[in-house]
Design an enzyme around this catalytic site. Structure first.
Site, PDB file in Angstrom:
ATOM      1  N   SER A 175       0.839  -1.179   0.000  1.00 30.35           N
ATOM      2  CA  SER A 175       0.000   0.000   0.000  1.00 30.35           C
ATOM      3  C   SER A 175       0.886   1.245   0.000  1.00 30.35           C
ATOM      4  CB  SER A 175      -0.931  -0.026   1.215  1.00 30.35           C
ATOM      5  OG  SER A 175      -2.266  -0.007   0.832  1.00 30.35           O
ATOM      6  N   ASP A 187      -8.072  -5.897  -6.487  1.00 27.98           N
ATOM      7  CA  ASP A 187      -7.770  -4.736  -5.654  1.00 27.98           C
ATOM      8  C   ASP A 187      -8.034  -3.439  -6.411  1.00 27.98           C
ATOM      9  OD1 ASP A 187      -6.797  -2.971  -3.777  1.00 27.98           O
ATOM     10  OD2 ASP A 187      -4.682  -3.416  -4.156  1.00 27.98           O
ATOM     11  N   HIS A 193      -6.115  -6.719  -1.849  1.00 29.32           N
ATOM     12  CA  HIS A 193      -5.061  -5.772  -1.484  1.00 29.32           C
ATOM     13  C   HIS A 193      -3.857  -6.496  -0.876  1.00 29.32           C
ATOM     14  CE1 HIS A 193      -3.823  -1.704  -1.180  1.00 29.32           C
ATOM     15  NE2 HIS A 193      -3.842  -1.623   0.130  1.00 29.32           N
TER      16      HIS A 193
END
Length: 493
Positions: free
Chosen positions: A179, A431, A456
């Site tokens: 991320s 994602d 994710h």
């Protein structure tokens, strides 16, 4: 006239992926200087040393020469050889202990690589506060909360570790992050190539910035996830916004909806936009954590939670508004009350929690400007165009600062990154943050790995017996690249 802006979404649309990491319910319990935790997807106990480094507050000026204690965690149980590799996690916007306990990939490959594990905390998060309790008190102190300063922290810490750890002087360091942490790992390799020999940037939307990708792509992927998980699923979510407007047009409707959703506080007219925003965030988070096994990443969820959600939303177009919203209420409970332990649902407690949010608000309001928009046609949400001026005004009202819309492209190169090397960009096909990720290999050393069945940063999670073959293959490929980089580094020493 443009669609009215809801109270938070101008900022919230770009916050969802960052603050989702840091749920209060997932903070493990501290056991002295070592931590031992278990979770649904963590099959063994973990242990590590908690250490602190006197880090410079300002790496780029000379007037502020104060320091702060940057926290970092170390596990060296498999690091036995001189100049053995170091896997270095570039901490995100939250407590580093949480990331340490939820980045199972590093723990799973440490023995094979005979690697030391280091998890470095990002300044202004967790315990790494440059000005202690005053760090968030005003814009003057917050001025040092930038990705550039954080990257310099990591580079300086790596140099310190290699200098002071016996046998680590020539250790190859590989940056790993997911991320925002994945963005940092890629940027660390770009900005400080002498500090790390390579980087794994998992689910890292380094191109989710102005004029790099269409602002609506993120929500298109969310919609595709629901459309492919059940007949009429995304269509009925799209229809639900009008149904909400119809039902909430009367006082009786407000009362009915509050009861139907089991809300802790009855809805008032002024709560309608907050209620819709809460639902929108729920659908987004389900897309991010659509894992193939039971997990407790944001909430306690079943395997493939979107498929479970969609079992409640397979209506034909002729159902009434209340029938449709009954299905929506049942679908929402999959996310918020899968275990059945919640007495009521509180829309003021968002799907992503509250921890770490102020820090990322500030970062979003300065350099991390990530345009998001919806049109209600190619996605299943109400139309909400991107409005930079409204976003800027909201930031100024919150912090007295205005964002620099194109700064990320200037400082990190935007899409012109072909001169760099040894970076893996992994993205999950499920994602929504794949929209801003690098999804095609740029060169032999700037490699894109797509995990079709992955949400994710699934590849950074612990190995699980229910992992799809696509993520198993991705992890194998990632480790092979690590070994190649380590070998190349040894040959040029």
């Amino acid at each position: 006239m443009p669609a009215p802006l809801r109270p938070v979404p101008v900022l919230a649309l770009i916050l969802l992926f960052f603050i989702s990491f840091y749920e209060a319910t997932l903070k493990p319990h501290l056991l002295g200087r070592h931590r031992v935790t278990r979770s649904l997807s963590q099959p063994r106990a973990l242990s590590y040393k908690t250490l602190y480094f006197d880090q410079q507050i300002d790496h780029f000026g000379f007037l502020e020469n104060g320091t702060f204690k940057q926290r970092y965690l170390v596990n060296d149980q498999h690091w036995h050889q001189k100049n053995g590799p170091i896997l270095f996690y570039t901490g995100n916007e939250g407590d580093i202990e949480w990331f340490c306990n939820n980045t199972g990939f590093m723990w799973d490959v440490a023995e094979e690589l005979e690697a030391m594990l280091v998890f470095a905390e990002h300044r202004y998060y967790g315990q790494s506060m440059p000005f202690g309790d005053e760090s968030y008190s005003n814009a003057k102190y917050l001025n040092y909360l930038t990705s550039e300063q954080a990257l310099a922290d990591f580079a300086v810490l790596i140099k310190y570790l290699k200098k002071t750890t016996p046998g680590a002087q020539n250790s190859p360091v590989i940056a790993i992050g997911g991320s925002y942490g994945g963005m940092l790992s890629a940027w660390l390799r770009m900005k400080y190539p002498s500090a790390v020999i390579g980087a794994l940037a998992a689910s890292a939307p380094i191109w989710q910035f102005t004029d790099m990708v269409p602002c609506g792509d993120f929500y298109k992927i969310v919609t595709q996830d629901f459309a492919s998980s059940g007949i009429n699923c995304s269509k009925n979510i799209r229809r639900s916004w009008t149904a909400i407007n119809n039902v909430l047009s009367t006082a009786e409707g407000l009362q009915w909806l509050s009861k139907e959703f089991g809300l802790c506080s009855p809805l008032k007219e002024e709560d309608v936009n907050d209620f819709k925003g809460w639902l929108q965030e729920t659908w987004v988070n389900l897309a991010m954590v659509d894992y193939p096994y039971e997990a407790n990443f944001l909430q306690h969820l079943p395997p493939w939670p979107i498929k479970v959600v969609c079992t409640h939303l397979q209506f034909d177009t002729g159902v009434s508004d209340k029938q449709l919203l009954h299905g929506i209420s049942q679908a929402v409970r999959v996310y918020y009350n899968y275990t059945g332990s919640s007495v009521c649902l509180n829309i003021s407690e968002t799907a992503t929690g509250n921890l770490g949010i102020r820090g990322w608000f500030y970062q979003s309001c300065t350099e991390m400007v990530m345009p998001m928009c919806t049109d209600g046609i190619q996605d299943m949400f109400e139309p909400e165009p991107w409005n930079f001026q409204a976003f800027s005004d909201e930031c100024y009202g919150l912090f007295g600062v205005r964002p620099r819309e194109n700064w990320a492209e200037t400082v990190y190169g935007g899409k012109n990154i072909h001169a760099h090397s040894n970076i893996i960009f992994s993205n999950g096909g499920l994602d929504p943050w794949m929209s801003g990720g690098v999804t095609k290999s740029i060169s032999d050393t700037l490699v894109a790995i797509i995990i079709p069945d992955g949400a994710h940063h699934l590849d950074l999670r612990f190995n699980n017996q229910h992992d799809p073959q696509s993520v198993i293959s991705a992890r194998t490929l990632e480790v092979n690249y690590f070994k190649r980089w380590i070998k190349q580094n040894a040959s040029v020493r």
